[in-house]
Design an enzyme around this catalytic site. Structure first.
Site, PDB file in Angstrom:
ATOM      1  N   ALA A 256       0.879  -1.249   0.004  1.00 22.10           N
ATOM      2  CA  ALA A 256      -0.052  -0.211   0.111  1.00 22.10           C
ATOM      3  C   ALA A 256       0.830   1.323  -0.066  1.00 22.10           C
ATOM      4  CB  ALA A 256      -0.922   0.005   1.151  1.00 22.10           C
ATOM      5  N   LEU A 257       1.088   1.849  -1.116  1.00 19.86           N
ATOM      6  CA  LEU A 257       1.806   2.945  -1.451  1.00 19.86           C
ATOM      7  C   LEU A 257       1.142   4.315  -2.109  1.00 19.86           C
ATOM      8  CD1 LEU A 257       5.106   3.829  -1.137  1.00 19.86           C
ATOM      9  CD2 LEU A 257       4.939   2.950  -3.555  1.00 19.86           C
TER      10      LEU A 257
ATOM     11  N   GLY B  64       0.495   9.672  -6.764  1.00 20.56           N
ATOM     12  CA  GLY B  64       0.704   8.149  -7.234  1.00 20.56           C
ATOM     13  C   GLY B  64       2.101   8.315  -7.708  1.00 20.56           C
TER      14      GLY B  64
ATOM     15  N   ARG C  40      -7.817 -18.668 -41.116  1.00 19.35           N
ATOM     16  CA  ARG C  40      -9.010 -18.024 -41.657  1.00 19.35           C
ATOM     17  C   ARG C  40      -8.878 -17.823 -43.082  1.00 19.35           C
ATOM     18  NH1 ARG C  40     -13.897 -16.018 -40.794  1.00 19.35           N
ATOM     19  NH2 ARG C  40     -14.261 -13.679 -41.419  1.00 19.35           N
TER      20      ARG C  40
ATOM     21  N   GLU D 253       3.553   0.467 -11.095  1.00 14.53           N
ATOM     22  CA  GLU D 253       4.719   0.298 -10.599  1.00 14.53           C
ATOM     23  C   GLU D 253       5.738   1.414 -11.586  1.00 14.53           C
ATOM     24  OE1 GLU D 253       6.067  -3.658  -9.803  1.00 14.53           O
ATOM     25  OE2 GLU D 253       4.209  -4.185  -9.449  1.00 14.53           O
TER      26      GLU D 253
END
Ligand SMILES: Cc1cc2nc3c(=O)[nH]c(=O)nc-3n(C[C@H](O)[C@H](O)[C@H](O)COP(=O)(O)OP(=O)(O)OC[C@H]3O[C@@H](n4cnc5c(N)ncnc54)[C@H](O)[C@@H]3O)c2cc1C
Length: 388
Positions: free
Chosen positions: A130-131, A137, A272, A368
């Protein structure tokens, strides 16, 4: 069908090749596509299954139920790449056990390591990291959540948001200001048990590729002194060191998604019928496939080079990890977009794998460290070397 020739690269040893083969067989036998009706239950079941399979042992050091003496980033990357190719949710569950407990592996006391790491490796405890906060952010150092030192412990007030495993975690590794200094130097890490009085983890966030995600609020939450993780005032550096280990693995997950998209698109192009031949006979489709192959191979080289630098050269790999994450996530987005294009209308149809991959990849370019933040890191290293 996926290209496996990368396993012959000198970045790996035989234990990595065996790991990749064994996990591949396990995924084929055990993993089902997520059905999305109860994501929390699916994640809990996946944690148990990955624990029973022994795969979560790669998330912790050997002394606490793990496989390697210290975390082996090549193994983490191979596992994330393989899981992501089979199931985005399985990759998510694995990644969070590693990231959520990583700060304990790196900086925890002996008692903290013994209390949490074996249970993480067995799939008995679910971890979270939890950062992020509503107003900080990318700019982590400006976090506002406060852990005020008092008699016998700390009192926490504030909020964290976009916390993976929020609401289902058994414990949170929390970063909060303890007042030693402004900015990065006044932050400490703590271990917070779910259910602690004053913690509310009930506010869920729904995102394009569903997984458990919540906003956490702390209202006069009391923590004992033993909840402190590592040295007081060193929390920012500890968070960055944890992310340094796991950032390369985000690139590995993106690589897994991209390989799956390439496999799906190749099979579709070969099957296809189109204009009296197949899509695969069309030169424009071939050019798209060639670009996808190039993107996948280049990402693999960057991801496993970064992991090798960390594991074998045993040096900080911030530059290599930033290159790997930036390239692998941004280019996986392009590979998957091309796969959707090759599938035509079917590519945007719910339940078709490339449609799921299209949603799954997006957040990896944000969390991250967003792509732009990776560019800042790469340029900083480059310019420092140029000036030296
Ligand atoms: C699915 C998902 C899961 C997550 N899980 C977790 C978790 O478990 N734990 C946790 O703590 N957080 C988690 N996060 C939060 C994530 O780490 C943040 O979203 C991320 O750090 C970006 O912060 P932000 O959203 O506040 O965007 P902002 O910081 O507001 O940035 C927005 C955009 O601005 C640009 N930008 C920002 N800073 C710079 C800069 N310095 N230079 C150039 N451009 C810049 C980038 O384009 C960036 O995307 C998760 C997020 C998502 C989407």
């Amino acid at each position: 069908m996926s290209d496996r020739s990368f396993l012959d690269w000198p970045f790996f040893d035989n234990s990595h090749r065996e790991l990749a083969a064994e996990l591949e067989s396990w995924c084929e036998a055990k993993l089902e596509a997520a059905h999305g009706e109860d994501i929390d239950a699916e994640c809990r079941a996946l944690v148990r299954a990955l624990g029973d399979g022994g795969w979560l042992r790669y998330c912790v050091p050997a002394a606490y139920g793990g496989v390697h003496e210290t975390l082996d980033v090549r193994s983490l990357c191979l596992i994330r790449e393989t899981l992501a190719r089979h199931s985005g949710l399985a990759d998510f569950v694995f990644a969070m056990q590693g990231l959520g407990s990583g700060t304990i592996s790196l900086f925890g006391s002996e008692a903290q390591k013994r209390s949490y790491l074996p249970a993480v490796a067995a799939g008995e405890k679910i971890a979270a990291f939890a950062l992020t906060e509503p107003s900080s952010g990318s700019d982590v150092a400006s976090m506002a959540t406060e852990a005020r030192p008092g008699e016998g412990g700390y009192v926490v007030n504030g909020a964290k948001t976009y916390i993976s495993n929020g609401g289902i975690a058994d414990f949170y590794v929390l970063f909060a200001r303890t007042g030693e200094a402004a900015g990065a130097r006044g932050v400490s890490a703590f271990i917070v048990e779910a259910g602690t009085e004053g913690l509310d983890d009930s506010e869920r966030i729904r995102v394009i590729a569903p997984h458990p995600l919540a906003t956490l609020t702390f209202s006069d939450m009391a923590l004992p002194a033993e909840a402190l993780l590592g040295e007081r005032g060193r929390g920012f550096a500890q968070a960055m060191a944890t992310l340094d280990v796991f950032r390369t693995t985000v690139g590995a997950a993106a690589l897994g998604f991209a390989r799956r998209a390439l496999d799906e698109a190749t099979a579709r192009a070969l099957a296809r019928p189109s204009m009296g031949a197949t899509l695969a006979d069309n030169a424009i489709v071939q050019a798209m496939l060639a670009e996808m192959v190039l993107d996948v191979d280049a990402s693999a080289l960057l991801v496993y080079r970064s992991a090798w630098v960390r594991d074998v050269q045993k040096r900080r790999n911030s530059r290599e990890a930033a290159l790997a994450k930036l390239h692998a996530t941004d280019h996986a987005q392009q590979v998957i977009d091309k796969a959707v294009q090759i599938f035509g209308g079917l590519g945007v149809t719910h339940g078709v794998p490339v449609e799921g991959l299209y949603r799954e990849i997006r957040a990896l370019r944000i969390y991250e460290g967003a792509s732009e933040v990776q560019k800042v890191v790469i340029a900083r290293h480059h310019l420092a070397e140029a000036k030296a």
